[in-house]
Motif scaffolding. Structure first.
Motif, PDB file in Angstrom:
ATOM      1  N   VAL A  12       0.722  -1.398  -0.058  1.00 26.73           N
ATOM      2  CA  VAL A  12       0.123   0.289  -0.082  1.00 26.73           C
ATOM      3  C   VAL A  12       0.973   1.154  -0.413  1.00 26.73           C
ATOM      4  CG1 VAL A  12      -1.316   1.460   1.250  1.00 26.73           C
ATOM      5  CG2 VAL A  12      -1.954  -1.432   1.731  1.00 26.73           C
ATOM      6  N   ASP A  13       0.751   1.768  -0.828  1.00 25.87           N
ATOM      7  CA  ASP A  13       1.568   3.029  -1.303  1.00 25.87           C
ATOM      8  C   ASP A  13       0.875   4.437  -0.707  1.00 25.87           C
ATOM      9  OD1 ASP A  13       3.355   4.921  -1.742  1.00 25.87           O
ATOM     10  OD2 ASP A  13       3.594   4.861  -3.885  1.00 25.87           O
ATOM     11  N   PHE A  14       1.291   5.311   0.035  1.00 22.38           N
ATOM     12  CA  PHE A  14      -0.008   6.331   0.126  1.00 22.38           C
ATOM     13  C   PHE A  14      -0.221   7.753  -0.896  1.00 22.38           C
ATOM     14  CE2 PHE A  14       4.156   7.754   1.540  1.00 22.38           C
ATOM     15  CZ  PHE A  14       4.709   9.177   1.303  1.00 22.38           C
ATOM     16  N   LYS A  15       1.174   7.663  -1.792  1.00 24.06           N
ATOM     17  CA  LYS A  15       0.888   8.338  -2.456  1.00 24.06           C
ATOM     18  C   LYS A  15       0.256   8.134  -3.835  1.00 24.06           C
ATOM     19  CE  LYS A  15       6.144   9.795  -2.110  1.00 24.06           C
ATOM     20  NZ  LYS A  15       7.474  10.150  -2.090  1.00 24.06           N
ATOM     21  N   ARG A  16      -0.258   7.367  -3.864  1.00 25.00           N
ATOM     22  CA  ARG A  16      -1.501   6.638  -4.968  1.00 25.00           C
ATOM     23  C   ARG A  16      -2.514   6.271  -5.070  1.00 25.00           C
ATOM     24  NH1 ARG A  16       1.129   0.689  -7.238  1.00 25.00           N
ATOM     25  NH2 ARG A  16       2.937   2.214  -7.730  1.00 25.00           N
ATOM     26  N   ALA A  17      -3.175   6.731  -5.424  1.00 26.22           N
ATOM     27  CA  ALA A  17      -5.113   6.617  -5.028  1.00 26.22           C
ATOM     28  C   ALA A  17      -5.631   4.945  -5.198  1.00 26.22           C
ATOM     29  CB  ALA A  17      -5.562   7.590  -5.531  1.00 26.22           C
ATOM     30  N   LEU A  18      -6.238   4.370  -3.823  1.00 29.13           N
ATOM     31  CA  LEU A  18      -7.049   3.191  -3.709  1.00 29.13           C
ATOM     32  C   LEU A  18      -8.158   3.708  -4.356  1.00 29.13           C
ATOM     33  CD1 LEU A  18      -5.372   1.854  -0.323  1.00 29.13           C
ATOM     34  CD2 LEU A  18      -4.738   2.065  -2.636  1.00 29.13           C
ATOM     35  N   PRO A  19      -8.925   2.753  -5.697  1.00 29.36           N
ATOM     36  CA  PRO A  19     -10.094   1.969  -5.342  1.00 29.36           C
ATOM     37  C   PRO A  19     -11.165   2.428  -4.458  1.00 29.36           C
ATOM     38  CG  PRO A  19      -8.567   0.892  -6.385  1.00 29.36           C
ATOM     39  CD  PRO A  19      -7.681   1.837  -5.724  1.00 29.36           C
ATOM     40  N   VAL A  20     -11.962   2.588  -3.853  1.00 26.71           N
ATOM     41  CA  VAL A  20     -12.920   2.391  -3.143  1.00 26.71           C
ATOM     42  C   VAL A  20     -14.343   2.238  -4.113  1.00 26.71           C
ATOM     43  CG1 VAL A  20     -14.210   2.901  -0.814  1.00 26.71           C
ATOM     44  CG2 VAL A  20     -12.178   4.105  -1.366  1.00 26.71           C
ATOM     45  N   PHE A  21     -15.066   0.687  -3.091  1.00 28.91           N
ATOM     46  CA  PHE A  21     -15.680  -0.016  -4.012  1.00 28.91           C
ATOM     47  C   PHE A  21     -16.978  -0.325  -3.236  1.00 28.91           C
ATOM     48  CE2 PHE A  21     -12.752  -1.286  -6.996  1.00 28.91           C
ATOM     49  CZ  PHE A  21     -12.794  -0.710  -8.381  1.00 28.91           C
ATOM     50  N   ARG A  22     -18.725   0.127  -3.190  1.00 21.18           N
ATOM     51  CA  ARG A  22     -19.496  -0.159  -2.534  1.00 21.18           C
ATOM     52  C   ARG A  22     -19.979  -1.257  -3.111  1.00 21.18           C
ATOM     53  NH1 ARG A  22     -21.431   3.815   0.312  1.00 21.18           N
ATOM     54  NH2 ARG A  22     -20.371   6.312  -0.375  1.00 21.18           N
ATOM     55  N   ALA A  23     -20.352  -2.055  -1.541  1.00 24.81           N
ATOM     56  CA  ALA A  23     -21.159  -3.475  -2.461  1.00 24.81           C
ATOM     57  C   ALA A  23     -22.280  -3.666  -3.315  1.00 24.81           C
ATOM     58  CB  ALA A  23     -21.783  -3.741  -1.089  1.00 24.81           C
ATOM     59  N   SER A  24     -23.130  -2.262  -3.747  1.00 22.40           N
ATOM     60  CA  SER A  24     -23.554  -2.512  -4.784  1.00 22.40           C
ATOM     61  C   SER A  24     -23.067  -2.578  -5.930  1.00 22.40           C
ATOM     62  CB  SER A  24     -24.777  -1.232  -4.643  1.00 22.40           C
ATOM     63  OG  SER A  24     -23.930  -0.464  -4.519  1.00 22.40           O
ATOM     64  N   ASP A  25     -21.291  -1.675  -6.137  1.00 27.14           N
ATOM     65  CA  ASP A  25     -20.962  -1.657  -7.508  1.00 27.14           C
ATOM     66  C   ASP A  25     -20.295  -2.945  -7.559  1.00 27.14           C
ATOM     67  OD1 ASP A  25     -21.268   0.741  -7.374  1.00 27.14           O
ATOM     68  OD2 ASP A  25     -19.694   1.355  -5.942  1.00 27.14           O
ATOM     69  N   LEU A  26     -20.279  -4.327  -6.611  1.00 25.35           N
ATOM     70  CA  LEU A  26     -19.442  -5.693  -7.103  1.00 25.35           C
ATOM     71  C   LEU A  26     -20.932  -6.457  -7.480  1.00 25.35           C
ATOM     72  CD1 LEU A  26     -17.365  -4.728  -4.864  1.00 25.35           C
ATOM     73  CD2 LEU A  26     -16.957  -4.332  -7.561  1.00 25.35           C
ATOM     74  N   ASP A  27     -20.588  -7.246  -8.311  1.00 25.03           N
ATOM     75  CA  ASP A  27     -21.404  -8.039  -8.706  1.00 25.03           C
ATOM     76  C   ASP A  27     -21.104  -9.528  -7.941  1.00 25.03           C
ATOM     77  OD1 ASP A  27     -23.058  -6.026  -9.634  1.00 25.03           O
ATOM     78  OD2 ASP A  27     -21.634  -6.905 -11.582  1.00 25.03           O
ATOM     79  N   ASP A  28     -21.706 -10.171  -8.049  1.00 22.35           N
ATOM     80  CA  ASP A  28     -21.248 -11.830  -7.594  1.00 22.35           C
ATOM     81  C   ASP A  28     -19.850 -11.998  -6.026  1.00 22.35           C
ATOM     82  OD1 ASP A  28     -23.281 -12.662  -9.382  1.00 22.35           O
ATOM     83  OD2 ASP A  28     -21.523 -12.323 -11.116  1.00 22.35           O
ATOM     84  N   LEU A  29     -20.504 -11.640  -5.425  1.00 18.62           N
ATOM     85  CA  LEU A  29     -19.286 -11.835  -4.342  1.00 18.62           C
ATOM     86  C   LEU A  29     -18.978 -12.767  -3.732  1.00 18.62           C
ATOM     87  CD1 LEU A  29     -20.481  -8.470  -2.240  1.00 18.62           C
ATOM     88  CD2 LEU A  29     -18.341  -8.725  -3.379  1.00 18.62           C
ATOM     89  N   ASP A  30     -19.845 -13.694  -3.956  1.00 11.42           N
ATOM     90  CA  ASP A  30     -19.387 -15.139  -3.215  1.00 11.42           C
ATOM     91  C   ASP A  30     -18.422 -15.243  -4.584  1.00 11.42           C
ATOM     92  OD1 ASP A  30     -21.349 -14.696  -2.210  1.00 11.42           O
ATOM     93  OD2 ASP A  30     -23.416 -15.508  -2.623  1.00 11.42           O
ATOM     94  N   ASP A  31     -18.980 -16.272  -5.409  1.00 13.02           N
ATOM     95  CA  ASP A  31     -18.603 -15.821  -6.849  1.00 13.02           C
ATOM     96  C   ASP A  31     -16.789 -15.672  -6.057  1.00 13.02           C
ATOM     97  OD1 ASP A  31     -20.201 -17.237  -7.099  1.00 13.02           O
ATOM     98  OD2 ASP A  31     -20.570 -16.730  -9.517  1.00 13.02           O
ATOM     99  N   ASP A  32     -16.765 -14.365  -6.162  1.00 13.42           N
ATOM    100  CA  ASP A  32     -15.945 -13.835  -6.011  1.00 13.42           C
ATOM    101  C   ASP A  32     -14.967 -13.946  -4.862  1.00 13.42           C
ATOM    102  OD1 ASP A  32     -13.432 -11.068  -7.177  1.00 13.42           O
ATOM    103  OD2 ASP A  32     -13.408 -10.941  -5.248  1.00 13.42           O
ATOM    104  N   ASP A  33     -15.153 -14.303  -4.347  1.00 10.08           N
ATOM    105  CA  ASP A  33     -14.494 -15.234  -3.197  1.00 10.08           C
ATOM    106  C   ASP A  33     -13.684 -16.193  -3.074  1.00 10.08           C
ATOM    107  OD1 ASP A  33     -14.521 -12.863  -1.467  1.00 10.08           O
ATOM    108  OD2 ASP A  33     -16.524 -13.399  -0.643  1.00 10.08           O
ATOM    109  N   ASN A  34     -14.724 -16.841  -3.537  1.00  9.87           N
ATOM    110  CA  ASN A  34     -14.495 -18.764  -4.363  1.00  9.87           C
ATOM    111  C   ASN A  34     -13.486 -18.252  -4.898  1.00  9.87           C
ATOM    112  OD1 ASN A  34     -16.354 -19.683  -2.761  1.00  9.87           O
ATOM    113  ND2 ASN A  34     -18.011 -19.290  -4.312  1.00  9.87           N
ATOM    114  N   ARG A  35     -13.292 -17.821  -5.873  1.00 12.34           N
ATOM    115  CA  ARG A  35     -12.295 -17.570  -6.881  1.00 12.34           C
ATOM    116  C   ARG A  35     -11.119 -16.471  -5.882  1.00 12.34           C
ATOM    117  NH1 ARG A  35      -9.722 -13.341  -9.385  1.00 12.34           N
ATOM    118  NH2 ARG A  35     -11.486 -12.057  -9.057  1.00 12.34           N
ATOM    119  N   GLN A  36     -11.275 -15.869  -5.457  1.00 11.93           N
ATOM    120  CA  GLN A  36      -9.758 -16.142  -4.579  1.00 11.93           C
ATOM    121  C   GLN A  36      -9.410 -16.568  -3.232  1.00 11.93           C
ATOM    122  OE1 GLN A  36     -10.308 -12.361  -2.520  1.00 11.93           O
ATOM    123  NE2 GLN A  36     -10.874 -11.149  -4.537  1.00 11.93           N
ATOM    124  N   THR A  37      -9.934 -17.822  -3.298  1.00 13.43           N
ATOM    125  CA  THR A  37      -9.909 -18.701  -2.291  1.00 13.43           C
ATOM    126  C   THR A  37      -8.892 -20.068  -3.444  1.00 13.43           C
ATOM    127  OG1 THR A  37     -11.224 -18.237  -1.162  1.00 13.43           O
ATOM    128  CG2 THR A  37     -10.879 -20.220  -0.461  1.00 13.43           C
TER     129      THR A  37
END
Length: 265
Positions: A12-37
């Motif tokens: 994490v670099d404080f000089k670089r902006a980090l994107p912030v997402f809301r739960a409504s902005d992301l689709d298929d959170l369950d599938d994403d967790d499984n994919r990362q797992t």
């Protein structure tokens, strides 16, 4: 799982902006967790990640961590190493004592092993027809002839020196020379040298010649140029040399004590 996309965690670099997402902005959170797992680094080769037992252990660990399944103890089977090898006590006796220092020897390679000359099929055929000596005597004689004439240049058959000259040449240089065996293989050796355009029969490694200025690309085992150590490393080199001298002095002192004790007893 092998073809799944992998992600590398970045700092994490404080000089670089980090994107912030809301739960409504992301689709298929369950599938994403499984994919990362599924893309967790397993520490094994990529081609072996699909192995059945490894996948079972990973699935059981993930189920136990998330609480989505029963806690099962899964293991990867390994060969049984608990049996006793036959004859182990004979090969490794229990009375062995570990030496205090490494095994050292001042003998050269030539003194520890057979001659460097290895006879080929043509030599073996001549030796079988001759039957006047053993294979070891033959290789020793050929090695002596090759060693004495290594620095000599032959253009014709008449340039090859006689056995008497080679014997005197070996005596002047204090090199071993068996006149009897060399006389027996002299004709065969001359014929082999003639068939090879008077080049050495036994191939040798071309080593570095310090007298030559130009660089030869065919030189093997080129010498390393000794460079002067940096200022930060001179103290370390000096300390290392002092430790080496101290070790030699302590070894000599221990040897003197042992000899004195042996003399008194």
């Amino acid at each position: 799982m092998v073809n799944a996309q992998r992600f590398r965690a970045r700092k994490v670099d404080f000089k670089r902006a980090l994107p912030v997402f809301r739960a409504s902005d992301l689709d298929d959170l369950d599938d994403d967790d499984n994919r990362q797992t599924d893309t967790i680094e397993t520490g094994v080769e990529k081609d072996e990640e699909a192995e059945h037992h490894l996948q079972a252990v990973i699935s059981a660990a993930q189920a136990a961590a998330t609480g989505s399944g029963p806690n099962k103890q899964m293991y990867i089977p390994t060969p049984d190493a608990s049996r006793v090898v036959d004859g182990y006590d004979e090969r490794y006796p229990a009375t062995f004592t570990c030496p205090t220092s490494l095994i050292r020897s001042s003998e050269t390679v030539e003194e520890c092993c057979a001659p460097l000359y290895c006879m080929d099929d043509e030599d073996a055929q001549w030796l079988e027809q001759s039957g006047s000596m053993s294979a070891l005597e033959f290789e020793t004689a050929m090695e002596q002839l090759e060693t004495l004439t290594r620095d000599m240049v032959f253009q014709t058959q008449d340039d090859i020196p006689t056995v008497e000259y080679l014997a005197q040449h070996a005596a002047d240089r204090e090199r071993p020379f068996d006149r009897r065996t060399c006389s027996l293989v002299y004709a065969h050796w001359c014929r082999r040298r003639s068939s090879r355009a008077f080049q050495p029969i036994h191939p040798t490694i071309q080593q570095d010649d310090t007298s030559r200025v130009e660089i030869d690309p065919y030189v093997c085992f080129r010498r390393r140029e000794i460079q002067r150590g940096r200022k930060t490393r001179r103290a370390d080199q000096r300390s290392l040399e002092q430790l080496r001298r101290l070790r030699v002095n302590l070894a000599l002192a221990a040897q003197l004590v042992e000899q004195s004790a042996e003399r008194e007893t």
